[in-house]
Scaffold this motif. Structure first.
Motif, mmCIF file in Angstrom:
data_model
loop_
_atom_site.group_PDB
_atom_site.id
_atom_site.type_symbol
_atom_site.label_atom_id
_atom_site.label_comp_id
_atom_site.label_asym_id
_atom_site.label_seq_id
_atom_site.Cartn_x
_atom_site.Cartn_y
_atom_site.Cartn_z
ATOM 1 N N GLU A 249 47.066 31.834 32.628
ATOM 2 C CA GLU A 249 47.043 30.993 31.429
ATOM 3 C C GLU A 249 47.413 29.551 31.769
ATOM 4 N N ARG A 250 48.376 29.380 32.676
ATOM 5 C CA ARG A 250 48.772 28.039 33.096
ATOM 6 C C ARG A 250 47.613 27.344 33.822
ATOM 7 N N CYS A 251 46.898 28.079 34.663
ATOM 8 C CA CYS A 251 45.757 27.506 35.386
ATOM 9 C C CYS A 251 44.636 27.106 34.436
ATOM 10 N N VAL A 252 44.368 27.951 33.455
ATOM 11 C CA VAL A 252 43.336 27.631 32.451
ATOM 12 C C VAL A 252 43.720 26.354 31.714
ATOM 13 N N GLU A 253 44.990 26.250 31.344
ATOM 14 C CA GLU A 253 45.468 25.065 30.637
ATOM 15 C C GLU A 253 45.330 23.812 31.504
ATOM 16 N N LYS A 254 45.712 23.911 32.774
ATOM 17 C CA LYS A 254 45.593 22.760 33.680
ATOM 18 C C LYS A 254 44.139 22.341 33.850
ATOM 19 N N LEU A 255 43.243 23.321 33.981
ATOM 20 C CA LEU A 255 41.831 23.014 34.142
ATOM 21 C C LEU A 255 41.275 22.343 32.889
ATOM 22 N N GLU A 256 41.645 22.851 31.726
ATOM 23 C CA GLU A 256 41.200 22.246 30.470
ATOM 24 C C GLU A 256 41.708 20.818 30.337
ATOM 25 N N LYS A 257 42.996 20.601 30.671
ATOM 26 C CA LYS A 257 43.552 19.252 30.603
ATOM 27 C C LYS A 257 42.829 18.319 31.568
ATOM 28 N N MET B 103 62.975 51.011 39.210
ATOM 29 C CA MET B 103 61.785 50.604 38.487
ATOM 30 C C MET B 103 60.621 51.467 38.975
ATOM 31 N N SER B 104 59.897 52.019 38.021
ATOM 32 C CA SER B 104 58.771 52.872 38.390
ATOM 33 C C SER B 104 57.583 52.013 38.820
ATOM 34 N N ALA B 105 56.623 52.660 39.436
ATOM 35 C CA ALA B 105 55.419 51.946 39.891
ATOM 36 C C ALA B 105 54.677 51.333 38.707
ATOM 37 N N VAL B 106 54.616 52.065 37.598
ATOM 38 C CA VAL B 106 53.917 51.547 36.409
ATOM 39 C C VAL B 106 54.646 50.315 35.872
ATOM 40 N N GLU B 107 55.958 50.367 35.805
ATOM 41 C CA GLU B 107 56.727 49.212 35.332
ATOM 42 C C GLU B 107 56.542 48.022 36.256
ATOM 43 N N ASP B 108 56.524 48.280 37.562
ATOM 44 C CA ASP B 108 56.317 47.205 38.533
ATOM 45 C C ASP B 108 54.946 46.565 38.353
ATOM 46 N N ILE B 109 53.943 47.372 38.151
ATOM 47 C CA ILE B 109 52.587 46.839 37.942
ATOM 48 C C ILE B 109 52.527 46.043 36.639
ATOM 49 N N LYS B 110 53.164 46.541 35.595
ATOM 50 C CA LYS B 110 53.181 45.806 34.316
ATOM 51 C C LYS B 110 53.878 44.453 34.483
ATOM 52 N N ARG B 111 54.967 44.433 35.242
ATOM 53 C CA ARG B 111 55.669 43.178 35.484
ATOM 54 C C ARG B 111 54.776 42.216 36.270
ATOM 55 N N GLN B 112 54.096 42.737 37.278
ATOM 56 C CA GLN B 112 53.172 41.911 38.060
ATOM 57 C C GLN B 112 52.052 41.378 37.172
ATOM 58 N N LEU B 113 51.576 42.211 36.268
ATOM 59 C CA LEU B 113 50.510 41.802 35.345
ATOM 60 C C LEU B 113 50.998 40.680 34.428
ATOM 61 N N GLU B 114 52.224 40.773 33.961
ATOM 62 C CA GLU B 114 52.789 39.705 33.131
ATOM 63 C C GLU B 114 52.854 38.393 33.908
ATOM 64 N N VAL B 115 53.299 38.470 35.146
ATOM 65 C CA VAL B 115 53.380 37.272 35.991
ATOM 66 C C VAL B 115 51.981 36.693 36.224
ATOM 67 N N ALA B 116 51.036 37.553 36.564
ATOM 68 C CA ALA B 116 49.666 37.094 36.819
ATOM 69 C C ALA B 116 49.061 36.475 35.565
ATOM 70 N N THR B 117 49.317 37.081 34.422
ATOM 71 C CA THR B 117 48.786 36.562 33.160
ATOM 72 C C THR B 117 49.366 35.183 32.866
ATOM 73 N N THR B 118 50.651 35.021 33.080
ATOM 74 C CA THR B 118 51.300 33.726 32.854
ATOM 75 C C THR B 118 50.691 32.660 33.756
ATOM 76 N N HIS B 119 50.521 32.979 35.026
ATOM 77 C CA HIS B 119 49.941 32.002 35.955
ATOM 78 C C HIS B 119 48.487 31.707 35.617
#
Length: 112
Positions: A19-27, A1-17
């Motif tokens: 969004e989940r935090c925003v949802e929990k705060l709104e609830k 896995m290249s560094a760019v792919e690794d960063i993109k994967r990390q970004l996907e994980v961070a984005t998911t978390h």
């Protein structure tokens, strides 16, 4: 896995978390706890207290709810910052300033 792919994967994980935090705060804010927090704040400002024990209990409950709210906000802010760092790294292709272990550290906080 290249560094760019690794960063993109990390970004996907961070984005998911994030969004989940925003949802929990709104609830929290739109649900019973948020309503109760607003009620406590309002009543503590305007109510004439004759029972100091009752007032103390209300203050304690309000402080507990505020701590919960702050924890949710801090978690959301932490993930937002992580997303911004990763996005900046991808945009600038500045891999020297990006510590890939930071993303892995944040991924272990997935229960936030």
């Amino acid at each position: 896995m290249s560094a760019v792919e690794d960063i993109k994967r990390q970004l996907e994980v961070a984005t998911t978390h994030y969004e989940r935090c925003v949802e929990k705060l709104e609830k929290f804010m739109e649900g019973e706890k948020g309503d109760r927090l607003e009620e406590l704040k309002r009543n503590l400002r305007v109510k004439k207290w004759t029972d100091t024990d009752e007032k103390e209990a209300w203050i304690e409950e309000k402080e507990d709810l505020e701590k919960q709210e702050k924890k949710l906000e801090a978690s959301k802010d932490r993930w937002e910052l992580q997303m911004e760092k990763l996005q900046d790294t991808l945009i600038g292709n500045d891999f020297v300033t990006c510590d890939l272990n930071v993303g892995k550290e944040f991924m272990t906080l997935g229960n936030d």
